[in-house]
Write a protein that holds these residues in place. Sequence first.
Motif, PDB file in Angstrom:
ATOM      1  N   HIS A 161      24.992  -9.668  34.128  1.00 50.93           N
ATOM      2  CA  HIS A 161      25.894  -8.682  34.719  1.00 50.93           C
ATOM      3  C   HIS A 161      27.349  -8.903  34.298  1.00 50.93           C
ATOM      4  O   HIS A 161      27.726  -9.973  33.809  1.00 50.93           O
ATOM      5  CB  HIS A 161      25.800  -8.731  36.247  1.00 50.93           C
ATOM      6  CG  HIS A 161      26.186 -10.077  36.801  1.00 50.93           C
ATOM      7  ND1 HIS A 161      27.500 -10.451  37.012  1.00 50.93           N
ATOM      8  CD2 HIS A 161      25.430 -11.142  37.165  1.00 50.93           C
ATOM      9  CE1 HIS A 161      27.541 -11.678  37.488  1.00 50.93           C
ATOM     10  NE2 HIS A 161      26.299 -12.131  37.594  1.00 50.93           N
ATOM     11  N   GLU A 176      37.357  -4.878  37.847  1.00 52.71           N
ATOM     12  CA  GLU A 176      37.698  -3.912  36.795  1.00 52.71           C
ATOM     13  C   GLU A 176      37.281  -4.425  35.417  1.00 52.71           C
ATOM     14  O   GLU A 176      36.798  -3.655  34.577  1.00 52.71           O
ATOM     15  CB  GLU A 176      39.205  -3.619  36.819  1.00 52.71           C
ATOM     16  CG  GLU A 176      39.641  -2.743  37.987  1.00 52.71           C
ATOM     17  CD  GLU A 176      38.991  -1.365  37.947  1.00 52.71           C
ATOM     18  OE1 GLU A 176      38.863  -0.803  36.844  1.00 52.71           O
ATOM     19  OE2 GLU A 176      38.582  -0.866  39.008  1.00 52.71           O
ATOM     20  N   ARG A 224      33.513  -3.967  35.008  1.00 47.75           N
ATOM     21  CA  ARG A 224      33.116  -2.581  34.728  1.00 47.75           C
ATOM     22  C   ARG A 224      33.408  -2.211  33.274  1.00 47.75           C
ATOM     23  O   ARG A 224      32.629  -1.498  32.635  1.00 47.75           O
ATOM     24  CB  ARG A 224      33.816  -1.634  35.694  1.00 47.75           C
ATOM     25  CG  ARG A 224      33.245  -1.689  37.114  1.00 47.75           C
ATOM     26  CD  ARG A 224      33.832  -0.609  37.997  1.00 47.75           C
ATOM     27  NE  ARG A 224      35.157  -0.950  38.475  1.00 47.75           N
ATOM     28  CZ  ARG A 224      35.395  -1.685  39.571  1.00 47.75           C
ATOM     29  NH1 ARG A 224      34.391  -2.162  40.286  1.00 47.75           N
ATOM     30  NH2 ARG A 224      36.626  -1.951  39.945  1.00 47.75           N
ATOM     31  N   GLU A 225      34.526  -2.697  32.739  1.00 49.43           N
ATOM     32  CA  GLU A 225      34.855  -2.424  31.342  1.00 49.43           C
ATOM     33  C   GLU A 225      33.881  -3.147  30.413  1.00 49.43           C
ATOM     34  O   GLU A 225      33.476  -2.604  29.367  1.00 49.43           O
ATOM     35  CB  GLU A 225      36.292  -2.857  31.051  1.00 49.43           C
ATOM     36  CG  GLU A 225      36.753  -2.641  29.605  1.00 49.43           C
ATOM     37  CD  GLU A 225      36.798  -1.178  29.184  1.00 49.43           C
ATOM     38  OE1 GLU A 225      36.920  -0.941  27.970  1.00 49.43           O
ATOM     39  OE2 GLU A 225      36.708  -0.286  30.053  1.00 49.43           O
ATOM     40  N   ALA A 249      30.724  -3.782  31.042  1.00 51.32           N
ATOM     41  CA  ALA A 249      29.475  -3.017  31.077  1.00 51.32           C
ATOM     42  C   ALA A 249      29.589  -1.757  30.226  1.00 51.32           C
ATOM     43  O   ALA A 249      28.652  -1.392  29.505  1.00 51.32           O
ATOM     44  CB  ALA A 249      29.111  -2.672  32.514  1.00 51.32           C
ATOM     45  N   ARG A 250      30.731  -1.092  30.311  1.00 51.03           N
ATOM     46  CA  ARG A 250      30.929   0.126  29.530  1.00 51.03           C
ATOM     47  C   ARG A 250      30.879  -0.173  28.036  1.00 51.03           C
ATOM     48  O   ARG A 250      30.196   0.525  27.274  1.00 51.03           O
ATOM     49  CB  ARG A 250      32.271   0.771  29.891  1.00 51.03           C
ATOM     50  CG  ARG A 250      32.482   2.137  29.240  1.00 51.03           C
ATOM     51  CD  ARG A 250      33.929   2.569  29.322  1.00 51.03           C
ATOM     52  NE  ARG A 250      34.800   1.742  28.481  1.00 51.03           N
ATOM     53  CZ  ARG A 250      34.913   1.893  27.164  1.00 51.03           C
ATOM     54  NH1 ARG A 250      34.202   2.816  26.521  1.00 51.03           N
ATOM     55  NH2 ARG A 250      35.722   1.111  26.458  1.00 51.03           N
ATOM     56  N   GLU A 281      25.592  -2.145  39.402  1.00 53.72           N
ATOM     57  CA  GLU A 281      26.810  -1.563  38.830  1.00 53.72           C
ATOM     58  C   GLU A 281      26.853  -1.767  37.317  1.00 53.72           C
ATOM     59  O   GLU A 281      27.295  -0.879  36.579  1.00 53.72           O
ATOM     60  CB  GLU A 281      28.039  -2.189  39.494  1.00 53.72           C
ATOM     61  CG  GLU A 281      28.211  -1.771  40.945  1.00 53.72           C
ATOM     62  CD  GLU A 281      29.499  -2.309  41.552  1.00 53.72           C
ATOM     63  OE1 GLU A 281      30.206  -3.092  40.880  1.00 53.72           O
ATOM     64  OE2 GLU A 281      29.798  -1.935  42.699  1.00 53.72           O
ATOM     65  N   THR A 282      26.388  -2.925  36.850  1.00 54.41           N
ATOM     66  CA  THR A 282      26.340  -3.166  35.410  1.00 54.41           C
ATOM     67  C   THR A 282      25.377  -2.192  34.735  1.00 54.41           C
ATOM     68  O   THR A 282      25.681  -1.615  33.682  1.00 54.41           O
ATOM     69  CB  THR A 282      25.903  -4.613  35.117  1.00 54.41           C
ATOM     70  OG1 THR A 282      26.827  -5.509  35.745  1.00 54.41           O
ATOM     71  CG2 THR A 282      25.869  -4.888  33.617  1.00 54.41           C
ATOM     72  N   GLY A 299      26.980   1.185  34.442  1.00 55.26           N
ATOM     73  CA  GLY A 299      27.976   1.218  33.379  1.00 55.26           C
ATOM     74  C   GLY A 299      27.349   1.297  32.002  1.00 55.26           C
ATOM     75  O   GLY A 299      27.830   2.018  31.119  1.00 55.26           O
ATOM     76  N   ASP A 352      25.948   4.808  31.277  1.00 55.81           N
ATOM     77  CA  ASP A 352      26.977   5.823  31.033  1.00 55.81           C
ATOM     78  C   ASP A 352      27.168   6.106  29.549  1.00 55.81           C
ATOM     79  O   ASP A 352      27.708   7.149  29.169  1.00 55.81           O
ATOM     80  CB  ASP A 352      28.321   5.394  31.641  1.00 55.81           C
ATOM     81  CG  ASP A 352      28.377   5.633  33.139  1.00 55.81           C
ATOM     82  OD1 ASP A 352      27.508   6.363  33.662  1.00 55.81           O
ATOM     83  OD2 ASP A 352      29.288   5.088  33.790  1.00 55.81           O
ATOM     84  N   CYS A 403      27.832 -10.060  30.518  1.00 56.23           N
ATOM     85  CA  CYS A 403      27.462  -8.961  29.610  1.00 56.23           C
ATOM     86  C   CYS A 403      27.116  -9.431  28.197  1.00 56.23           C
ATOM     87  O   CYS A 403      27.204  -8.663  27.239  1.00 56.23           O
ATOM     88  CB  CYS A 403      28.536  -7.876  29.577  1.00 56.23           C
ATOM     89  SG  CYS A 403      28.429  -6.750  30.989  1.00 56.23           S
TER      90      CYS A 403
END
Length: 208
Positions: free
Chosen positions: A10, A31, A34-35, A37-38, A63-64, A67, A70, A180
């Motif tokens: 994650h 934050e 999340r970046e 994961a994106r 949440e990972t 992301g 997406d 990640c």
Amino acid sequence: MTAETLLVRHGETDWNREGRLQGWAPTPLNERGREQARRLGVELAEQYDIDRIVASDTTRTRETTAGIRDAGIDPDPEFTEAWRERGLGVYQGFTWGDLEGRFPAFEYSNGLLALEDEPEGGESLIDLYERVYAAWADVTADADGTTLVVTHGGPITVVLAMLQDLDIPAAIEQYSINNCAVTEIGLPEERIVRENELLYETVPPSEI
């Protein structure tokens, strides 16, 4: 028939940054996480054709997974307790510094004692190994195509230990799985293709 399984830890949480043991705590990504994961999702979409997603059911792995998806990765995720981090019970929320010298059984260098110790409200390393062993067998049984597993550092380390016949406490001391990062296992021979590899440039905290 060939296949592959991608094991991904994650994204970062504030507890990661603080060095706190999370276990099953419902800690969200920060934050930076999340970046991460994106960015990982973009790379996975470009490099792989993912057929199946299996993920731990904790907040940070959910949440990972979101992301990553997406980026246009389509399979609906299958969330499961089987790929959770080790249940740490009363150790949850402590830092390594907090535990040092206070809980000798938590020191992996103590061998069998560390393997068998079951913290109040948690599980032993043997429990973790058996759970992940069964989860790995389920994911790889009659595997076809590419399966993405979004999980935690502990389960990924257990898989690496299993595939290389490593002692579990020693493997946990040896490996430090990055947020990640990707570990790719080629099937059916269970060959390690990538190990704890970042597919994108790191995300400095200053960029978030």
